[in-house]
Design a protein around this motif. Structure first.
Motif, mmCIF file in Angstrom:
data_model
loop_
_atom_site.group_PDB
_atom_site.id
_atom_site.type_symbol
_atom_site.label_atom_id
_atom_site.label_comp_id
_atom_site.label_asym_id
_atom_site.label_seq_id
_atom_site.Cartn_x
_atom_site.Cartn_y
_atom_site.Cartn_z
ATOM 1 N N GLU A 1 0.970 -1.250 -0.037
ATOM 2 C CA GLU A 1 0.130 0.028 0.033
ATOM 3 C C GLU A 1 0.959 1.238 -0.063
ATOM 4 O O GLU A 1 0.410 2.438 -0.723
ATOM 5 N N LYS A 2 1.929 1.263 0.762
ATOM 6 C CA LYS A 2 2.781 2.354 0.818
ATOM 7 C C LYS A 2 3.682 2.525 -0.399
ATOM 8 O O LYS A 2 3.635 3.882 -0.919
ATOM 9 N N ALA A 3 3.919 1.570 -1.201
ATOM 10 C CA ALA A 3 4.582 1.664 -2.415
ATOM 11 C C ALA A 3 3.476 2.313 -3.665
ATOM 12 O O ALA A 3 3.959 2.972 -4.351
ATOM 13 N N ILE B 1 3.844 5.523 -5.777
ATOM 14 C CA ILE B 1 3.870 5.488 -7.345
ATOM 15 C C ILE B 1 2.922 6.462 -7.815
ATOM 16 O O ILE B 1 3.010 7.217 -8.800
ATOM 17 N N ASN B 2 1.702 6.647 -7.183
ATOM 18 C CA ASN B 2 0.656 7.432 -7.438
ATOM 19 C C ASN B 2 1.043 8.836 -7.447
ATOM 20 O O ASN B 2 0.773 9.818 -8.230
ATOM 21 N N ALA B 3 1.981 9.143 -6.282
ATOM 22 C CA ALA B 3 2.449 10.748 -6.267
ATOM 23 C C ALA B 3 3.341 10.945 -7.262
ATOM 24 O O ALA B 3 3.339 11.916 -7.701
ATOM 25 N N GLU C 1 13.800 5.260 0.576
ATOM 26 C CA GLU C 1 14.605 4.077 0.634
ATOM 27 C C GLU C 1 13.611 2.830 0.807
ATOM 28 O O GLU C 1 12.501 2.873 1.079
ATOM 29 N N TRP C 2 14.134 1.805 0.410
ATOM 30 C CA TRP C 2 13.165 0.714 0.017
ATOM 31 C C TRP C 2 13.736 -0.624 0.387
ATOM 32 O O TRP C 2 14.939 -1.028 0.022
ATOM 33 N N GLN C 3 13.262 -1.674 0.641
ATOM 34 C CA GLN C 3 13.865 -2.993 1.119
ATOM 35 C C GLN C 3 13.664 -3.793 -0.098
ATOM 36 O O GLN C 3 12.371 -4.163 -0.189
#
Length: 564
Positions: free
Chosen positions: A2-4, A8-10, A20-22
């Motif tokens: 959901e956070k991803a 993406i939408n933003a 940062e992402w895992q």
């Protein structure tokens, strides 16, 4: 996910996203990445451009950096000295726990910040400002000493080591360590006091020695004059009064010697109960404080230095008196007790005074510690030292506003008190020996003369020597002529000449059975305390009393004959 989707939408809405992402590799391992999302317009419409960078190395470096910072911050917090940093305006940006404690701030400084110069007393600020400017200008400076200022306004000495902090060649602040010098200066002050005390002690000992020599001449002549007068004679009472005054002068020299000495107690068998009562009554004369003494009728004697025990009782009684400025009662008890099978005399000195705070009880016997504004801090330290040197113990119990009790234990003895005082006359039956050849060695003419007169009245033949060298030579001549001296009385200290100790060693080489008596105005000299170890058969302290001098001569002659 959901956070991803939100990211993406933003980005598709025209708001670039960096975060940062895992991520997970095909083998299942997880790694850190930095994701950069941007909307791009292509011919077939808007698209999302994603750039993914592996930042595992950066995360690892950041972790190591955090560990390093935590390590050094922990060390800084553990340091016993204050550590600080300032910003470019010299306001404190970091301080360790010790700094907050030292300056009296509870974990934080004022909200508007605290300038480093605010921690320095006004008299030292200009000098501190100048030192900081020189440091910033790159001029080398050593640590500087100032007086720092606590939150409550009290000042204390500090030593500050500081260096400028630079970033890209520009000064951005200071970093340093601040050392509290309070304890160090206190120790230095105590060392200075000890040196002064040692100097005064040497002076006091010298004064007492010379004074005792003078007293020997005065006291001896007074006693000789009294011996040839009947108590009914008009002059006798004046001589008696003079003798009593001389007793007070003698007590003064004993106090000086107790203050000056570093040797051992000169012990004798004493009626400790009588000493307690007499000393306490004397110390409280003219005082509004009452005294109750409860001395056990079967109290055992002790082997002790009379002058030093007088000092102990005097100090404890005066302390008790001062603790009761509005009056009260001091109760002193003395009784026999058995501790671990050993017979001891237990003495308690109890007052109804202001008491001693519990945090001070462990320090009460420390040198220079005092709860009084005008106290020297030496009285109880001396008491403790004296009791320990006598093989005893002392402890204190106190309750604020209720009073204090000092408890002393001293080893008891079954020996009987020696009676060497009292009045003797020229015709006394105590003169059991006559025609005894006596060699007197003393550098003071007045002492030689008065002691010679006393010995002649006792019926003895007297020869004089002014120092140890002359005494050894005269003893050698008498020995070679088969006319040896029966007794030698030698002064222990001869300024600029051979004293009694060295002379005794030489005489014993001539005659190992020589009967020698050591004499000194330093009645607390170690040789006086352990005279037998130095080859002497007896001792007599100055000023001489006729009876004491006669008694020691009779005693050494008696012991000498018994060993023959």
């Amino acid at each position: 996910m959901e956070k991803a989707a939100e990211k993406i939408n933003a980005a598709l809405a025209g708001k670039p996203q960096i975060f940062e992402w895992q991520h997970q590799k095909l083998d299942g391992t997880v790694f850190a990445t930095e994701v950069n999302l941007n909307r791009v317009e292509l011919a077939n419409g808007p698209h999302l451009l994603a750039m993914v960078q592996d930042i595992s190395w950066r995360k690892e470096a950041e972790g190591l950096l955090r560990e390093s910072e935590e390590r050094f911050r922990t060390l800084a917090e553990m340091l016993p000295e204050a550590v600080f940093e300032t910003d470019v305006e010299l306001k404190i940006s970091y301080a360790n726990r010790k700094a907050f404690e030292l300056f009296g701030y509870m974990g934080s400084f004022p909200e508007n910040g605290l300038h480093i110069l605010d921690l320095i007393v006004s008299e030292d600020r200009e000098r501190a400002r100048g030192n900081i400017e020189e440091r910033i200008q790159g001029k080398k400076r050593t640590a500087a000493k100032y007086h720092a200022l606590r939150k409550d306004g009290t000042a204390f000495p500090v030593l500050i080591h500081a260096n400028d902090v630079r970033k890209d060649g520009e000064v951005v602040g200071l970093r340093g360590v601040l050392v509290d010098l309070s304890e160090r200066e206190q120790v230095e002050a105590e060392i200075l006091k000890l040196r002064k005390l040692e100097s005064v002690g040497v002076l006091a000992g010298g004064i007492a020695h010379d004074f005792n020599n003078l007293l020997t001449g005065i006291f001896g002549n007074l006693e000789m004059a009294k011996m040839f007068l009947s108590p009914e004679h008009k002059s006798y009472s004046f001589l008696e009064t003079a003798s009593q005054s001389m007793e007070n002068a003698t007590n003064l020299t004993k106090q000086l010697l107790t203050f000056a000495k570093g040797g051992e107690p000169v012990k004798e068998v004493l009626d400790i109960g009588r000493i307690i009562v007499e000393t306490a009554q004397f110390s409280l004369r003219g005082s509004k404080v009452g005294l109750q003494t409860r001395i056990a009728p079967d109290l055992l004697p002790v082997e002790a230095d009379k002058g030093q025990l007088n000092q102990v009782i005097t100090n404890l009684v005066i302390n008790a008196q001062q603790a009761m400025p509005t009056g009260g009662v001091i109760v002193i008890t003395a009784e026999n007790v058995d501790i671990s099978g050993l017979r001891q005399v237990k003495i308690t000195v109890q007052d109804e005074g202001v008491g001693i705070a519990s945090q001070y009880l462990d320090k009460i016997f420390d040198p220079y510690f005092s709860t009084k504004q005008q106290g020297s801090g030496l009285g109880l330290a001396s008491v403790h030292s004296i009791i320990v040197k006598h093989g005893g113990t002392i402890k204190v119990d106190s309750v604020l506003n209720r009073g204090t009790t000092f408890t002393i234990h001293l080893p008891a003895t079954e020996k009987k008190e020696e009676k060497t005082g009292g009045e003797l006359t020229a015709n006394t039956d105590a003169v059991l020996e006559s025609n005894v050849r006596v060699l007197i060695m003393d550098d003071e003419e007045v002492v030689r003369e008065v002691v010679g007169e006393m010995l002649e009245v006792m019926g003895h033949e007297v020869v004089h020597a002014v120092d140890g060298r002359e005494a050894v030579e005269k003893y050698r001549q008498a020995w070679d002529n088969n006319n040896p001296y029966d007794v030698v009385i030698m002064d222990l200290t001869v300024p600029g000449g051979m004293g009694g100790q060295e002379a005794a060693e030489n005489i014993l080489k001539i005659d190992p059975q020589a009967v020698m008596i050591v004499s000194s105005g330093y009645s607390t000299d170690p040789v006086m305390a352990r005279y037998e170890e130095y080859g002497f058969k007896g001792r007599v302290g100055k000023p001489y009393r006729f009876a004491a001098l006669q008694a020691v001569i009779l005693e050494v002659l008696k012991n000498s004959k018994e060993k023959q």
